[in-house]
Design an enzyme around this catalytic site. Sequence first.
Site, PDB file in Angstrom:
ATOM      1  N   LYS A  94       0.823  -1.005   0.860  1.00 48.15           N
ATOM      2  CA  LYS A  94       0.030   0.128   0.190  1.00 48.15           C
ATOM      3  C   LYS A  94       0.553   1.037   0.096  1.00 48.15           C
ATOM      4  O   LYS A  94       0.155   2.460  -0.249  1.00 48.15           O
ATOM      5  CB  LYS A  94      -0.793  -0.379   1.104  1.00 48.15           C
ATOM      6  CG  LYS A  94      -2.613  -1.012   1.101  1.00 48.15           C
ATOM      7  CD  LYS A  94      -3.456  -0.545   1.918  1.00 48.15           C
ATOM      8  CE  LYS A  94      -4.519  -2.202   1.465  1.00 48.15           C
ATOM      9  NZ  LYS A  94      -5.223  -1.654   2.709  1.00 48.15           N
ATOM     10  N   LYS A 104      -9.194  -9.148  -9.715  1.00 48.37           N
ATOM     11  CA  LYS A 104      -9.836  -8.942  -8.595  1.00 48.37           C
ATOM     12  C   LYS A 104     -11.306  -8.264  -9.477  1.00 48.37           C
ATOM     13  O   LYS A 104     -10.498  -6.915  -9.338  1.00 48.37           O
ATOM     14  CB  LYS A 104      -9.996  -9.873  -7.002  1.00 48.37           C
ATOM     15  CG  LYS A 104      -9.336  -8.356  -6.450  1.00 48.37           C
ATOM     16  CD  LYS A 104      -9.343  -8.741  -5.633  1.00 48.37           C
ATOM     17  CE  LYS A 104      -9.006  -7.875  -3.820  1.00 48.37           C
ATOM     18  NZ  LYS A 104      -9.274  -7.597  -3.241  1.00 48.37           N
ATOM     19  N   LYS A 112     -12.829  -2.221  -5.853  1.00 43.07           N
ATOM     20  CA  LYS A 112     -13.231  -1.073  -5.864  1.00 43.07           C
ATOM     21  C   LYS A 112     -12.162   0.211  -6.318  1.00 43.07           C
ATOM     22  O   LYS A 112     -12.639   0.869  -7.322  1.00 43.07           O
ATOM     23  CB  LYS A 112     -14.058   0.292  -4.357  1.00 43.07           C
ATOM     24  CG  LYS A 112     -12.775   0.297  -3.062  1.00 43.07           C
ATOM     25  CD  LYS A 112     -13.841   0.778  -1.818  1.00 43.07           C
ATOM     26  CE  LYS A 112     -12.399   0.545  -0.929  1.00 43.07           C
ATOM     27  NZ  LYS A 112     -12.700  -0.908  -0.601  1.00 43.07           N
TER      28      LYS A 112
HETATM   29  P1  ADP Z   1     -11.889  -3.636  -2.475  1.00 46.33           P
HETATM   30  O1  ADP Z   1     -10.984  -4.740  -3.057  1.00 46.33           O
HETATM   31  O2  ADP Z   1     -12.799  -3.894  -3.238  1.00 46.33           O
HETATM   32  O3  ADP Z   1     -11.379  -2.527  -2.039  1.00 46.33           O
HETATM   33  P2  ADP Z   1     -11.478  -4.736   0.202  1.00 46.33           P
HETATM   34  O4  ADP Z   1      -9.950  -4.739  -0.583  1.00 46.33           O
HETATM   35  O5  ADP Z   1     -12.313  -3.510   1.074  1.00 46.33           O
HETATM   36  O6  ADP Z   1     -12.093  -3.861  -1.228  1.00 46.33           O
HETATM   37  O7  ADP Z   1     -12.011  -5.778   0.823  1.00 46.33           O
HETATM   38  C1  ADP Z   1     -13.561  -6.255   1.771  1.00 46.33           C
HETATM   39  C2  ADP Z   1     -13.708  -7.209   1.656  1.00 46.33           C
HETATM   40  O8  ADP Z   1     -14.118  -7.870   0.402  1.00 46.33           O
HETATM   41  C3  ADP Z   1     -12.568  -8.342   1.660  1.00 46.33           C
HETATM   42  O9  ADP Z   1     -13.035  -8.830   3.330  1.00 46.33           O
HETATM   43  C4  ADP Z   1     -12.139  -9.393   0.506  1.00 46.33           C
HETATM   44  O10 ADP Z   1     -11.683 -10.305   0.583  1.00 46.33           O
HETATM   45  C5  ADP Z   1     -13.555  -8.845   0.482  1.00 46.33           C
HETATM   46  N1  ADP Z   1     -13.216  -8.136  -1.459  1.00 46.33           N
HETATM   47  C6  ADP Z   1     -13.210  -7.602  -2.224  1.00 46.33           C
HETATM   48  N2  ADP Z   1     -13.181  -7.771  -3.504  1.00 46.33           N
HETATM   49  C7  ADP Z   1     -13.218  -8.809  -3.784  1.00 46.33           C
HETATM   50  C8  ADP Z   1     -13.731 -10.030  -4.671  1.00 46.33           C
HETATM   51  N3  ADP Z   1     -13.014  -9.434  -5.488  1.00 46.33           N
HETATM   52  N4  ADP Z   1     -13.556 -11.120  -4.847  1.00 46.33           N
HETATM   53  C9  ADP Z   1     -13.935 -11.872  -3.479  1.00 46.33           C
HETATM   54  N5  ADP Z   1     -14.200 -10.735  -2.142  1.00 46.33           N
HETATM   55  C10 ADP Z   1     -13.872 -10.032  -2.203  1.00 46.33           C
END
Ligand code: ADP
Length: 328
Positions: free
Chosen positions: A114, A195, A198
Amino acid sequence: TRKPRVLSGIQPTAESFHLGNYLGALRQWVTLQDTHDAFYMVVDLHAITAGHDPQALRRRTRASAAQLLAIGLDPARCTLFVQSQVPEHTQLAWVMSAITGFGEASRMTQFKDKSAKQERASVGLFTYPILQAADILLYDTDQVPVGEDQRQHLELTRDLAGRFNKTFGKTFRLPEPYIPKETAKIGDLQEPGAKMSKSNSVPAGIIELRDTPKSAAKKIRGAVTDTGREIVFDEENKPGVSNLLSIYSVLADTPIPELEARYEGKGYGDFKGDLAEVVVEFITPIAARTEEYLADTAELDKILTEGAHRARAVATATLADVYDKVGF
Ligand code: ADP
Ligand code: NA
């Protein structure tokens, strides 16, 4: 007998959660309400570690809570609260930081990833895993749902808990990772190898729970598929179709082989049209319930205040014990 306690948090860093958040994590939160003594928090303290706008944070914190209620978290069956409303999180984090080695904190790979993307990483981003340890340890947590990216942080939590216990006397329960049976990794609709995220996906690559029906349907119909025309699950050669099959399977509660059979001999157009309907049917009531909660912020805030009150009943007891043990 005591139900195992589970704790999980999500950052209020967007106006809407996406289908990846739901299928990969939040869906499990709903299920765990019945089998576990569940504590869920919107982690706004964590959300200020990488720069933020105060108005957006306040709005997103409420929007996150509203969506969690809209997907089925029930304040009568779980403890739902906002992290900053329980000051014991930061108080315990300070104590834990005093027993964390600088070298051990420096080994956290998520900080390395990060901070590499930022011009000027904050100390808060660096000590984030220590606050996370405090989040978990405050509640005598038995199990923490963790994805691969959080494993190292949970290990640190266990190390710190064990060290504190050894130094000051048995205080903390050592949390175990909770590995959900079925969690789907959801791919980006435009770049199915990556994946859905956001921060990294383009708008057309993610389905938001608060998308309009029109926008969601358009995104599904515009999803990248693969050459060929068979609708079969083959992650290596057909990542786009496989991702859509995964989404379809979970939302329609239909096994993938059954879907493959249903679409044998049919084209991507039929398949995507049907999936668009399934997705729209799924998100429309969630989006509507979210707006209902957000239309009455007094009531929403009341639910969250009540949740924080219940969380504090546990957190203050743990912190009092910790303060006593360290000599305050
Ligand atoms: P982002 O990648 O959108 O920033 P976060 O890191 O805030 O999302 O993740 C919040 C939760 O959602 C975590 O538990 C993460 O493992 C899950 N998560 C985020 N993106 C995915 C995805 N594409 N598939 C499955 N789980 C996800
Ligand atoms: Na989580």
